[in-house]
Design a protein around this motif. Structure first.
Motif, mmCIF file in Angstrom:
data_model
loop_
_atom_site.group_PDB
_atom_site.id
_atom_site.type_symbol
_atom_site.label_atom_id
_atom_site.label_comp_id
_atom_site.label_asym_id
_atom_site.label_seq_id
_atom_site.Cartn_x
_atom_site.Cartn_y
_atom_site.Cartn_z
ATOM 1 N N ASN A 1 40.168 13.803 -21.858
ATOM 2 C CA ASN A 1 41.083 14.742 -22.510
ATOM 3 C C ASN A 1 40.545 16.164 -22.453
ATOM 4 O O ASN A 1 41.307 17.122 -22.286
ATOM 5 C CB ASN A 1 41.321 14.322 -23.961
ATOM 6 N N ALA A 2 39.209 16.283 -22.588
ATOM 7 C CA ALA A 2 38.595 17.612 -22.533
ATOM 8 C C ALA A 2 38.747 18.222 -21.140
ATOM 9 O O ALA A 2 38.952 19.442 -21.003
ATOM 10 C CB ALA A 2 37.123 17.524 -22.926
ATOM 11 N N VAL A 3 38.667 17.387 -20.110
ATOM 12 C CA VAL A 3 38.875 17.873 -18.744
ATOM 13 C C VAL A 3 40.314 18.365 -18.576
ATOM 14 O O VAL A 3 40.578 19.420 -17.996
ATOM 15 C CB VAL A 3 38.558 16.767 -17.713
ATOM 16 N N SER A 4 41.267 17.590 -19.109
ATOM 17 C CA SER A 4 42.687 17.930 -18.975
ATOM 18 C C SER A 4 43.012 19.251 -19.658
ATOM 19 O O SER A 4 43.834 20.029 -19.169
ATOM 20 C CB SER A 4 43.560 16.820 -19.564
ATOM 21 N N THR A 5 42.367 19.505 -20.802
ATOM 22 C CA THR A 5 42.657 20.721 -21.564
ATOM 23 C C THR A 5 41.706 21.873 -21.244
ATOM 24 O O THR A 5 41.865 22.975 -21.775
ATOM 25 C CB THR A 5 42.588 20.426 -23.078
ATOM 26 N N GLY A 6 40.728 21.607 -20.405
ATOM 27 C CA GLY A 6 39.765 22.650 -20.058
ATOM 28 C C GLY A 6 38.801 22.978 -21.186
ATOM 29 O O GLY A 6 38.259 24.090 -21.249
ATOM 30 N N ASP A 7 38.567 22.021 -22.067
ATOM 31 C CA ASP A 7 37.685 22.227 -23.225
ATOM 32 C C ASP A 7 36.236 21.915 -22.832
ATOM 33 O O ASP A 7 35.766 20.781 -22.946
ATOM 34 C CB ASP A 7 38.145 21.333 -24.379
ATOM 35 N N GLU A 8 35.518 22.920 -22.379
ATOM 36 C CA GLU A 8 34.158 22.732 -21.892
ATOM 37 C C GLU A 8 33.193 22.327 -23.006
ATOM 38 O O GLU A 8 32.252 21.565 -22.780
ATOM 39 C CB GLU A 8 33.658 24.012 -21.210
ATOM 40 N N GLU A 9 33.437 22.810 -24.204
ATOM 41 C CA GLU A 9 32.544 22.486 -25.312
ATOM 42 C C GLU A 9 32.600 21.000 -25.659
ATOM 43 O O GLU A 9 31.566 20.351 -25.849
ATOM 44 C CB GLU A 9 32.910 23.315 -26.544
ATOM 45 N N THR A 10 33.820 20.457 -25.719
ATOM 46 C CA THR A 10 33.964 19.033 -26.019
ATOM 47 C C THR A 10 33.403 18.185 -24.881
ATOM 48 O O THR A 10 32.801 17.130 -25.125
ATOM 49 C CB THR A 10 35.434 18.678 -26.273
ATOM 50 N N LYS A 11 33.594 18.619 -23.643
ATOM 51 C CA LYS A 11 32.995 17.914 -22.503
ATOM 52 C C LYS A 11 31.481 17.828 -22.666
ATOM 53 O O LYS A 11 30.885 16.766 -22.468
ATOM 54 C CB LYS A 11 33.321 18.644 -21.193
ATOM 55 N N ALA A 12 30.867 18.930 -23.036
ATOM 56 C CA ALA A 12 29.410 18.964 -23.196
ATOM 57 C C ALA A 12 28.963 18.031 -24.319
ATOM 58 O O ALA A 12 27.921 17.374 -24.212
ATOM 59 C CB ALA A 12 28.941 20.391 -23.476
ATOM 60 N N LEU A 13 29.760 17.955 -25.385
ATOM 61 C CA LEU A 13 29.405 17.077 -26.499
ATOM 62 C C LEU A 13 29.506 15.610 -26.089
ATOM 63 O O LEU A 13 28.675 14.781 -26.491
ATOM 64 C CB LEU A 13 30.314 17.355 -27.699
ATOM 65 N N ALA A 14 30.523 15.272 -25.285
ATOM 66 C CA ALA A 14 30.666 13.896 -24.797
ATOM 67 C C ALA A 14 29.488 13.515 -23.901
ATOM 68 O O ALA A 14 28.941 12.399 -23.997
ATOM 69 C CB ALA A 14 31.978 13.735 -24.050
ATOM 70 N N VAL A 15 29.072 14.434 -23.044
ATOM 71 C CA VAL A 15 27.918 14.196 -22.172
ATOM 72 C C VAL A 15 26.650 14.056 -23.006
ATOM 73 O O VAL A 15 25.792 13.206 -22.733
ATOM 74 C CB VAL A 15 27.773 15.333 -21.141
ATOM 75 N N LYS A 16 26.536 14.884 -24.044
ATOM 76 C CA LYS A 16 25.388 14.791 -24.951
ATOM 77 C C LYS A 16 25.303 13.398 -25.575
ATOM 78 O O LYS A 16 24.220 12.806 -25.672
ATOM 79 C CB LYS A 16 25.512 15.860 -26.040
ATOM 80 N N TRP A 17 26.447 12.848 -25.963
ATOM 81 C CA TRP A 17 26.479 11.504 -26.553
ATOM 82 C C TRP A 17 26.056 10.466 -25.521
ATOM 83 O O TRP A 17 25.245 9.570 -25.810
ATOM 84 C CB TRP A 17 27.879 11.209 -27.073
ATOM 85 N N LEU A 18 26.587 10.555 -24.305
ATOM 86 C CA LEU A 18 26.270 9.584 -23.257
ATOM 87 C C LEU A 18 24.807 9.651 -22.844
ATOM 88 O O LEU A 18 24.238 8.656 -22.392
ATOM 89 C CB LEU A 18 27.172 9.808 -22.032
ATOM 90 N N ARG A 19 24.191 10.799 -23.015
ATOM 91 C CA ARG A 19 22.768 10.948 -22.690
ATOM 92 C C ARG A 19 21.867 10.429 -23.803
ATOM 93 O O ARG A 19 20.651 10.408 -23.664
ATOM 94 C CB ARG A 19 22.442 12.423 -22.435
ATOM 95 N N GLY A 20 22.464 10.027 -24.910
ATOM 96 C CA GLY A 20 21.668 9.519 -26.027
ATOM 97 C C GLY A 20 20.941 10.593 -26.781
ATOM 98 O O GLY A 20 19.848 10.361 -27.319
ATOM 99 N N GLU A 21 21.530 11.784 -26.873
ATOM 100 C CA GLU A 21 20.832 12.923 -27.477
ATOM 101 C C GLU A 21 21.220 13.181 -28.927
ATOM 102 O O GLU A 21 20.694 14.115 -29.544
ATOM 103 C CB GLU A 21 21.078 14.174 -26.628
ATOM 104 N N TYR A 22 22.146 12.382 -29.464
ATOM 105 C CA TYR A 22 22.462 12.526 -30.890
ATOM 106 C C TYR A 22 21.404 11.780 -31.702
ATOM 107 O O TYR A 22 21.107 10.622 -31.445
ATOM 108 C CB TYR A 22 23.848 11.970 -31.196
ATOM 109 N N ARG A 23 20.887 12.456 -32.725
ATOM 110 C CA ARG A 23 19.816 11.873 -33.524
ATOM 111 C C ARG A 23 20.352 11.024 -34.675
ATOM 112 O O ARG A 23 19.726 10.053 -35.076
ATOM 113 C CB ARG A 23 18.913 12.980 -34.077
ATOM 114 N N THR A 24 21.510 11.405 -35.226
ATOM 115 C CA THR A 24 22.075 10.674 -36.366
ATOM 116 C C THR A 24 23.562 10.427 -36.150
ATOM 117 O O THR A 24 24.231 11.157 -35.413
ATOM 118 C CB THR A 24 21.897 11.461 -37.673
#
Length: 449
Positions: free
Chosen positions: A196-219
């Motif tokens: 959805n972020a790609v469709s809307t051009g929302d780069e910030e949300t894309k980065a957050l999704a990638v951050k989650w997939l990389r296992g970088e969320y601490r809590t």
């Protein structure tokens, strides 16, 4: 054996530099392996059989066992290169005190992060391919949706009711299968957020999704506030997400995921027995999943020394459930190995294979430094004869040491072109420049032997 050695294919200068510097430093080059690969036909063929199984939707698990310098890491990198060329995604990581399979202080998650950071494809062999893979998946999904819309329009024009065509397109069906896996709902939800972020051009949300997939969320709280997801990848669950990632990759057009984990000796070195057992228990889970059909499109290869595997006090075999599964049967013996067994034990390279290897290295060295290689076959044989003439060479000399000594010899002769090769080798000071030898102010001038 007096003929000059044959000319090898020209190696690009950048690749040649990586090969020579890596080999002299005792590490495996990440590029250029086809130029220096010799032997290991049986081992490579066995692992290629595994790739075929993974491509068909199955899973495999192997241990590569060899002592330091025997070519274990080299073989892992060779398979890595081949797998990427065949359309697989490869993730590799070396275990360390900070990276384990299980740990109470984030060591397991650290291994997952390293694997994801090193995700590699044919077009991104150096790693960091996660965003590329996700974008390719989105493109495939959009193309599939567009194709389905075209089919629906065709049905309407032919008098059929729109939407009567099957909705179960391949990627959609794959998505449904992912949701049924452990933690699949959260994984699928993050993928949906990314799309959805790609469709809307929302780069910030894309980065957050990638951050989650990389296992970088601490809590979980942080993930909920930023992404609206109530789960995170952690020490206990990271392997489940590796299985999900492997299943997901087919929708992005890849054949599967090959995971390479080296330096199992770092589990052997864990001082606490309970912690070691937890790590071996994780290996058992991976082993069982792949052999019982609980994982799909996933291959796992782990590299270790004989001690780290077979020591019954601290090694993998100290975990009885693994030892009973991995112990060699009664019929395998010297010269008649079972290459389909879960453990592949690397045999030393033969004298002939080492001869071919140093010949290749000599040509690469000459091409990189711009001189004509005049080494003869007899010179190479003399070098190997001296190397294997050392006390204890039969049991302790490894390809790594032979290669390191040979490159050092070439470097010395290249920088001191008036030095006699045979005298240098016969003196037993290979790797140490003779102070009495005349030096040359042009360090890499053309030299003859």
């Amino acid at each position: 054996m007096t003929d000059q050695i044959t000319t090898a294919p020209r190696v690009p200068k950048r690749v040649a530099a990586v090969i020579l510097n890596s080999l002299k430093g005792g590490v495996v080059p990440r590029i250029g392996l086809p130029y220096i690969t010799v032997g290991r036909e049986f081992e490579i063929q066995a692992l290629l059989t595994d790739l075929s199984l993974i491509s068909d939707g199955g899973a495999s698990f192997r241990f590569l066992v060899g002592r330091y310098g025997a070519g274990k890491s080299f073989l892992l990198q060779t398979i890595r290169t081949h797998a990427m060329g065949e359309g697989f995604v490869v993730a590799d990581a070396d275990l360390s005190p900070e990276r384990r399979l299980q740990g109470g202080q984030g060591q397991g998650l650290a291994t997952y992060r390293e694997l994801v950071r090193n995700l590699s494809t044919k077009t991104r062999p150096e790693g960091g391919a996660l965003n590329l893979i996700l974008d390719r998946w989105v493109q495939n999904l959009e193309a599939e949706d567009a194709s389905r819309e075209d089919m629906s329009k065709g049905d309407v024009s032919n008098g059929h009711v729109a939407g009567s065509t099957p909705a179960g397109t391949p990627i959609r069906a794959q998505f449904a299968a992912i949701e049924e896996m452990v933690h699949g709902y959260e994984f699928s939800r993050v993928l949906g957020i990314y799309r959805n972020a790609v469709s809307t051009g929302d780069e910030e949300t894309k980065a957050l999704a990638v951050k989650w997939l990389r296992g970088e969320y601490r809590t979980k709280t942080e993930a909920r506030s930023e992404l609206g997801v109530t789960a995170i990848i952690d020490d206990d669950t990271w392997y489940d997400y590796v299985k999900l990632l492997a299943r997901f990759l087919t929708g992005a057009g890849y054949k599967g995921l090959l995971v390479l984990i080296d330096e199992l000796v770092n589990l052997y070195k864990i001082p606490n027995a309970v912690t070691r057992q937890y790590n071996y228990e994780k290996i058992l889970q991976m082993y069982n999943d792949t052999l019982q059909g609980k994982a799909h499109h996933l291959g796992i290869i782990m590299g270790g020394t004989p001690t780290s595997i077979e020591d019954r006090r601290r090694g993998v075999f100290s975990y009885e459930a693994l030892r009973s599964r991995l112990t060699q049967g009664r019929f395998a013996r010297e010269g008649m190995r079972d290459m389909l067994a879960p453990i592949i034990r690397l045999q030393p390279l033969t004298y002939e294979e080492l001869l071919v290897l140093i010949e290749k290295i000599a040509q690469i060295h000459a091409g990189y430094f711009g001189y004509t290689c005049t080494l003869r076959d007899a010179d190479l044989v003399e070098f190997l004869t001296i190397e294997f003439g050392r006390v204890g060479a039969e049991t302790h000399l490894t390809p790594r040491e032979v290669i390191r000594d040979f490159i050092e010899l070439l470097d010395i002769m290249c920088q001191n072109p008036n030095t006699d090769l045979h005298e240098l080798m016969a003196s037993g000071t290979v790797g140490v420049a003779d102070a009495s030898a005349p030096s040359n102010t042009t360090p890499f001038a053309e030299f003859t032997i």
